[in-house]
Scaffold this active site. Structure first.
Site, PDB file in Angstrom:
ATOM      1  N   HIS A 195      33.872  39.348  31.477  1.00  0.00           N
ATOM      2  CA  HIS A 195      33.639  38.447  30.341  1.00  0.00           C
ATOM      3  C   HIS A 195      33.024  37.129  30.817  1.00  0.00           C
ATOM      4  CE1 HIS A 195      37.153  40.897  28.782  1.00  0.00           C
ATOM      5  NE2 HIS A 195      36.256  41.079  27.840  1.00  0.00           N
ATOM      6  N   GLN A 247      38.786  49.547  15.138  1.00  0.00           N
ATOM      7  CA  GLN A 247      38.156  50.391  16.158  1.00  0.00           C
ATOM      8  C   GLN A 247      39.174  51.182  16.964  1.00  0.00           C
ATOM      9  OE1 GLN A 247      36.420  46.815  18.122  1.00  0.00           O
ATOM     10  NE2 GLN A 247      36.935  47.845  20.038  1.00  0.00           N
ATOM     11  N   MET A 306      35.399  46.393  35.977  1.00  0.00           N
ATOM     12  CA  MET A 306      36.411  45.518  35.405  1.00  0.00           C
ATOM     13  C   MET A 306      36.642  45.858  33.935  1.00  0.00           C
ATOM     14  SD  MET A 306      35.926  41.789  37.108  1.00  0.00           S
ATOM     15  CE  MET A 306      36.240  41.576  38.860  1.00  0.00           C
ATOM     16  N   SER A 307      37.907  45.895  33.557  1.00  0.00           N
ATOM     17  CA  SER A 307      38.308  46.211  32.187  1.00  0.00           C
ATOM     18  C   SER A 307      39.668  45.597  31.932  1.00  0.00           C
ATOM     19  CB  SER A 307      38.380  47.733  31.996  1.00  0.00           C
ATOM     20  OG  SER A 307      39.004  48.061  30.771  1.00  0.00           O
TER      21      SER A 307
END
EC number: 6.3.2.1
Length: 283
Positions: free
Chosen positions: A37, A61, A184-185
Protein backbone atom coordinates in the site's frame (compact mmCIF):
# COMPACT_ATOMS: atom_id res chain seq x y z
CA UNK A 1 -3.51 15.12 7.36
CA UNK A 2 -7.29 15.09 7.60
CA UNK A 3 -9.37 12.06 8.60
CA UNK A 4 -12.83 12.32 7.02
CA UNK A 5 -15.70 9.91 7.50
CA UNK A 6 -18.54 11.32 5.38
CA UNK A 7 -18.96 12.19 1.73
CA UNK A 8 -20.20 15.76 2.24
CA UNK A 9 -17.09 16.73 4.21
CA UNK A 10 -14.84 14.94 1.72
CA UNK A 11 -16.32 16.86 -1.18
CA UNK A 12 -15.92 20.17 0.65
CA UNK A 13 -12.27 19.44 1.36
CA UNK A 14 -11.53 18.38 -2.20
CA UNK A 15 -13.41 21.32 -3.74
CA UNK A 16 -10.69 23.60 -2.40
CA UNK A 17 -8.05 21.33 -3.94
CA UNK A 18 -9.72 21.43 -7.35
CA UNK A 19 -10.21 25.18 -7.17
CA UNK A 20 -6.45 25.46 -6.69
CA UNK A 21 -6.02 23.33 -9.84
CA UNK A 22 -4.17 20.62 -7.93
CA UNK A 23 -3.91 17.03 -9.09
CA UNK A 24 -5.63 14.42 -6.88
CA UNK A 25 -4.29 10.89 -6.50
CA UNK A 26 -6.39 8.16 -4.91
CA UNK A 27 -5.40 4.88 -3.26
CA UNK A 28 -8.42 2.73 -2.30
CA UNK A 29 -7.63 0.18 0.43
CA UNK A 30 -9.31 -2.09 2.95
CA UNK A 31 -6.81 -1.03 5.59
CA UNK A 32 -4.27 -3.04 7.56
CA UNK A 33 -1.68 -1.32 5.42
CA UNK A 34 1.67 -2.82 4.42
CA UNK A 35 4.56 -1.84 2.16
CA UNK A 36 2.52 -2.69 -0.92
CA UNK A 37 0.00 0.00 0.00
CA UNK A 38 2.82 2.39 0.85
CA UNK A 39 4.24 1.86 -2.65
CA UNK A 40 0.89 2.97 -4.09
CA UNK A 41 0.91 6.03 -1.84
CA UNK A 42 4.48 6.82 -2.89
CA UNK A 43 3.52 6.55 -6.56
CA UNK A 44 0.62 8.93 -5.99
CA UNK A 45 2.73 11.43 -4.10
CA UNK A 46 5.31 11.34 -6.87
CA UNK A 47 2.79 12.46 -9.50
CA UNK A 48 -0.03 14.21 -7.66
CA UNK A 49 -0.35 17.23 -5.39
CA UNK A 50 -2.82 15.62 -2.98
CA UNK A 51 -3.14 11.94 -2.07
CA UNK A 52 -6.38 10.50 -0.71
CA UNK A 53 -6.38 7.03 0.87
CA UNK A 54 -9.68 5.30 1.57
CA UNK A 55 -9.90 2.70 4.33
CA UNK A 56 -13.06 0.64 4.03
CA UNK A 57 -13.58 -3.11 4.41
CA UNK A 58 -16.17 -3.59 1.70
CA UNK A 59 -18.83 -6.15 2.70
CA UNK A 60 -20.25 -6.64 -0.81
CA UNK A 61 -17.07 -8.27 -2.14
CA UNK A 62 -17.04 -11.01 0.49
CA UNK A 63 -18.96 -14.24 0.03
CA UNK A 64 -21.10 -15.76 2.81
CA UNK A 65 -18.31 -18.12 3.94
CA UNK A 66 -15.40 -15.72 3.52
CA UNK A 67 -13.40 -13.75 6.08
CA UNK A 68 -15.28 -10.43 6.38
CA UNK A 69 -15.72 -10.65 10.16
CA UNK A 70 -12.08 -11.51 10.84
CA UNK A 71 -10.46 -9.38 8.14
CA UNK A 72 -7.57 -7.59 9.90
CA UNK A 73 -8.29 -4.06 11.09
CA UNK A 74 -6.05 -1.58 12.92
CA UNK A 75 -7.08 1.97 12.14
CA UNK A 76 -4.68 3.61 14.58
CA UNK A 77 -1.76 1.85 12.91
CA UNK A 78 -3.06 2.70 9.43
CA UNK A 79 -3.48 6.35 10.40
CA UNK A 80 0.09 6.54 11.67
CA UNK A 81 1.45 4.93 8.50
CA UNK A 82 -0.52 7.30 6.29
CA UNK A 83 0.66 10.31 8.26
CA UNK A 84 4.30 9.19 7.95
CA UNK A 85 3.83 8.52 4.22
CA UNK A 86 2.56 12.03 3.53
CA UNK A 87 -1.09 11.25 2.83
CA UNK A 88 -3.27 14.36 2.65
CA UNK A 89 -6.67 12.83 3.45
CA UNK A 90 -7.83 9.52 4.88
CA UNK A 91 -11.40 8.76 3.91
CA UNK A 92 -12.74 6.21 6.38
CA UNK A 93 -16.49 5.89 5.84
CA UNK A 94 -18.88 3.61 7.67
CA UNK A 95 -20.76 0.87 5.82
CA UNK A 96 -23.90 3.01 6.14
CA UNK A 97 -22.15 5.92 4.44
CA UNK A 98 -21.23 3.75 1.44
CA UNK A 99 -24.40 1.64 1.35
CA UNK A 100 -27.33 3.69 2.69
CA UNK A 101 -30.65 2.10 3.55
CA UNK A 102 -32.48 0.60 0.56
CA UNK A 103 -29.30 0.52 -1.54
CA UNK A 104 -30.06 -1.49 -4.69
CA UNK A 105 -27.73 -0.35 -7.51
CA UNK A 106 -24.68 -2.39 -8.47
CA UNK A 107 -22.06 -2.34 -11.24
CA UNK A 108 -21.98 -5.56 -13.28
CA UNK A 109 -18.36 -5.98 -14.46
CA UNK A 110 -18.87 -8.35 -17.42
CA UNK A 111 -16.60 -10.97 -18.98
CA UNK A 112 -13.36 -9.97 -17.25
CA UNK A 113 -14.93 -10.90 -13.91
CA UNK A 114 -15.80 -14.48 -14.91
CA UNK A 115 -12.50 -16.43 -15.08
CA UNK A 116 -9.80 -16.91 -12.42
CA UNK A 117 -11.00 -15.57 -9.04
CA UNK A 118 -14.41 -14.82 -10.50
CA UNK A 119 -15.05 -18.51 -11.12
CA UNK A 120 -14.55 -19.31 -7.43
CA UNK A 121 -15.87 -16.14 -5.79
CA UNK A 122 -19.27 -15.43 -7.37
CA UNK A 123 -20.30 -11.82 -6.88
CA UNK A 124 -16.84 -10.74 -5.70
CA UNK A 125 -16.03 -8.46 -8.62
CA UNK A 126 -19.57 -7.10 -8.66
CA UNK A 127 -18.86 -5.89 -5.13
CA UNK A 128 -15.41 -4.59 -6.07
CA UNK A 129 -16.63 -2.72 -9.15
CA UNK A 130 -19.54 -1.21 -7.23
CA UNK A 131 -17.52 0.08 -4.29
CA UNK A 132 -14.69 1.38 -6.48
CA UNK A 133 -17.17 3.16 -8.75
CA UNK A 134 -18.80 4.74 -5.70
CA UNK A 135 -15.45 5.78 -4.24
CA UNK A 136 -14.41 7.22 -7.60
CA UNK A 137 -17.59 9.32 -7.63
CA UNK A 138 -16.98 10.45 -4.05
CA UNK A 139 -13.30 11.34 -4.44
CA UNK A 140 -13.30 12.25 -8.16
CA UNK A 141 -9.55 11.76 -8.46
CA UNK A 142 -7.38 12.48 -11.45
CA UNK A 143 -5.43 9.25 -10.97
CA UNK A 144 -6.11 6.04 -9.01
CA UNK A 145 -3.44 3.53 -8.02
CA UNK A 146 -3.77 -0.27 -7.72
CA UNK A 147 -1.32 -3.13 -7.14
CA UNK A 148 -0.44 -5.69 -9.79
CA UNK A 149 -0.89 -8.55 -7.29
CA UNK A 150 -4.64 -8.11 -7.86
CA UNK A 151 -4.22 -8.36 -11.63
CA UNK A 152 -7.81 -9.34 -12.40
CA UNK A 153 -9.15 -6.59 -10.16
CA UNK A 154 -7.01 -4.07 -12.06
CA UNK A 155 -8.39 -5.34 -15.37
CA UNK A 156 -11.99 -5.12 -14.15
CA UNK A 157 -11.53 -1.59 -12.81
CA UNK A 158 -9.73 -0.38 -15.91
CA UNK A 159 -12.54 -1.75 -18.11
CA UNK A 160 -15.21 -0.21 -15.87
CA UNK A 161 -13.48 3.18 -16.00
CA UNK A 162 -13.45 3.13 -19.80
CA UNK A 163 -16.99 1.76 -20.16
CA UNK A 164 -18.53 4.29 -17.77
CA UNK A 165 -16.53 7.26 -19.18
CA UNK A 166 -14.91 8.01 -15.85
CA UNK A 167 -12.21 10.68 -16.37
CA UNK A 168 -9.67 8.87 -14.20
CA UNK A 169 -6.25 7.50 -15.12
CA UNK A 170 -5.68 4.00 -13.71
CA UNK A 171 -2.09 3.23 -12.74
CA UNK A 172 -0.93 -0.29 -11.87
CA UNK A 173 2.05 -0.48 -9.53
CA UNK A 174 4.28 -3.60 -9.54
CA UNK A 175 3.73 -6.16 -6.78
CA UNK A 176 5.74 -5.50 -3.64
CA UNK A 177 7.27 -8.63 -2.14
CA UNK A 178 8.91 -9.72 1.07
CA UNK A 179 12.68 -10.30 0.77
CA UNK A 180 12.02 -14.04 0.29
CA UNK A 181 9.57 -13.41 -2.57
CA UNK A 182 6.15 -13.72 -0.89
CA UNK A 183 3.75 -11.15 -2.29
CA UNK A 184 2.69 -8.71 0.41
CA UNK A 185 -0.93 -9.08 1.50
CA UNK A 186 -2.96 -8.12 4.54
CA UNK A 187 -3.98 -11.79 4.76
CA UNK A 188 -0.38 -12.93 5.28
CA UNK A 189 -0.88 -12.28 8.98
CA UNK A 190 -3.19 -15.32 9.09
CA UNK A 191 -0.27 -17.64 8.29
CA UNK A 192 1.44 -19.58 11.05
CA UNK A 193 5.27 -19.68 10.88
CA UNK A 194 5.07 -23.15 9.32
CA UNK A 195 2.46 -22.02 6.79
CA UNK A 196 4.47 -18.89 6.04
CA UNK A 197 7.39 -21.09 4.99
CA UNK A 198 5.23 -23.27 2.78
CA UNK A 199 3.61 -20.25 1.15
CA UNK A 200 6.90 -19.47 -0.61
CA UNK A 201 6.07 -22.31 -3.00
CA UNK A 202 3.69 -19.90 -4.76
CA UNK A 203 6.20 -17.25 -5.75
CA UNK A 204 8.91 -19.83 -6.42
CA UNK A 205 6.68 -21.62 -8.90
CA UNK A 206 5.81 -18.40 -10.67
CA UNK A 207 9.43 -17.28 -10.77
CA UNK A 208 10.54 -20.62 -12.18
CA UNK A 209 8.07 -20.30 -15.04
CA UNK A 210 9.09 -16.66 -15.63
CA UNK A 211 12.75 -17.64 -15.78
CA UNK A 212 12.01 -20.39 -18.31
CA UNK A 213 9.98 -17.92 -20.36
CA UNK A 214 12.92 -15.48 -20.28
CA UNK A 215 15.11 -18.32 -21.57
CA UNK A 216 12.87 -18.66 -24.62
CA UNK A 217 10.17 -21.19 -23.67
CA UNK A 218 6.86 -20.28 -25.35
CA UNK A 219 4.76 -23.39 -24.76
CA UNK A 220 1.97 -22.63 -22.28
CA UNK A 221 1.63 -26.20 -21.00
CA UNK A 222 5.35 -26.42 -20.31
CA UNK A 223 5.38 -23.16 -18.36
CA UNK A 224 2.33 -24.15 -16.33
CA UNK A 225 3.76 -27.60 -15.57
CA UNK A 226 7.03 -26.06 -14.40
CA UNK A 227 5.23 -23.77 -12.00
CA UNK A 228 2.95 -26.55 -10.79
CA UNK A 229 5.94 -28.67 -9.69
CA UNK A 230 6.51 -26.20 -6.85
CA UNK A 231 2.96 -26.21 -5.52
CA UNK A 232 3.10 -29.52 -3.70
CA UNK A 233 3.65 -27.63 -0.44
CA UNK A 234 0.38 -25.71 -0.61
CA UNK A 235 -2.72 -27.32 0.84
CA UNK A 236 -4.97 -26.68 -2.13
CA UNK A 237 -4.25 -25.22 -5.53
CA UNK A 238 -7.44 -23.48 -6.60
CA UNK A 239 -6.28 -22.44 -10.04
CA UNK A 240 -3.12 -21.93 -12.07
CA UNK A 241 -3.80 -20.36 -15.45
CA UNK A 242 -1.83 -18.60 -18.16
CA UNK A 243 -4.04 -15.94 -19.72
CA UNK A 244 -3.89 -13.03 -22.10
CA UNK A 245 -3.17 -9.80 -20.21
CA UNK A 246 -5.94 -7.93 -22.00
CA UNK A 247 -8.82 -10.40 -22.22
CA UNK A 248 -7.90 -12.79 -19.35
CA UNK A 249 -8.75 -15.67 -21.71
CA UNK A 250 -6.60 -18.80 -21.63
CA UNK A 251 -3.74 -18.17 -24.02
CA UNK A 252 -2.78 -20.56 -26.81
CA UNK A 253 0.69 -21.89 -27.57
CA UNK A 254 3.08 -20.73 -28.72
CA UNK A 255 2.87 -17.45 -26.80
CA UNK A 256 3.04 -14.48 -29.15
CA UNK A 257 1.64 -11.70 -26.97
CA UNK A 258 1.89 -10.59 -23.33
CA UNK A 259 0.49 -13.15 -20.91
CA UNK A 260 0.06 -13.36 -17.16
CA UNK A 261 0.47 -16.54 -15.11
CA UNK A 262 -2.05 -16.34 -12.28
CA UNK A 263 -2.44 -18.54 -9.22
CA UNK A 264 -4.75 -18.85 -6.24
CA UNK A 265 -3.91 -21.37 -3.54
CA UNK A 266 -4.74 -22.17 0.05
CA UNK A 267 -2.02 -22.52 2.65
CA UNK A 268 -3.79 -23.68 5.76
CA UNK A 269 -7.09 -21.80 5.70
CA UNK A 270 -5.57 -18.72 4.06
CA UNK A 271 -6.27 -18.04 0.40
CA UNK A 272 -3.34 -16.36 -1.37
CA UNK A 273 -3.15 -15.00 -4.91
CA UNK A 274 -0.16 -14.00 -7.00
CA UNK A 275 0.93 -13.62 -10.62
CA UNK A 276 3.81 -12.88 -12.96
CA UNK A 277 3.52 -11.06 -16.26
CA UNK A 278 5.32 -12.68 -19.17
CA UNK A 279 6.02 -9.88 -21.63
CA UNK A 280 6.85 -11.04 -25.13
CA UNK A 281 8.38 -8.76 -27.73
CA UNK A 282 8.80 -9.87 -31.33
CA UNK A 283 12.42 -9.87 -32.48
Amino acid sequence: MQVITNVAELRRALADVRNADKRIGFVPTMGYLHDGHLALISASRGHCDVTVVSIFVNPTQFGPNEDLSKYPRDFARDEALCRSAGVSIIFAPSAEEIYPAQFKSFVEPGELAKPLCGAFRPGHFRGVATVVCKLFNMVQPDVAYFGQKDFQQCAVIRRMTVDLNLPIEIVTVPTVREPDGLAMSSRNRYLSPEERGRSLAISRGLFAAAQEFASGERDAATLIALARKHFGRVDRLQYLELVDTGTLRVIESPLRSPAVLCVAAYVGSTRLIDNVVLSWSPS
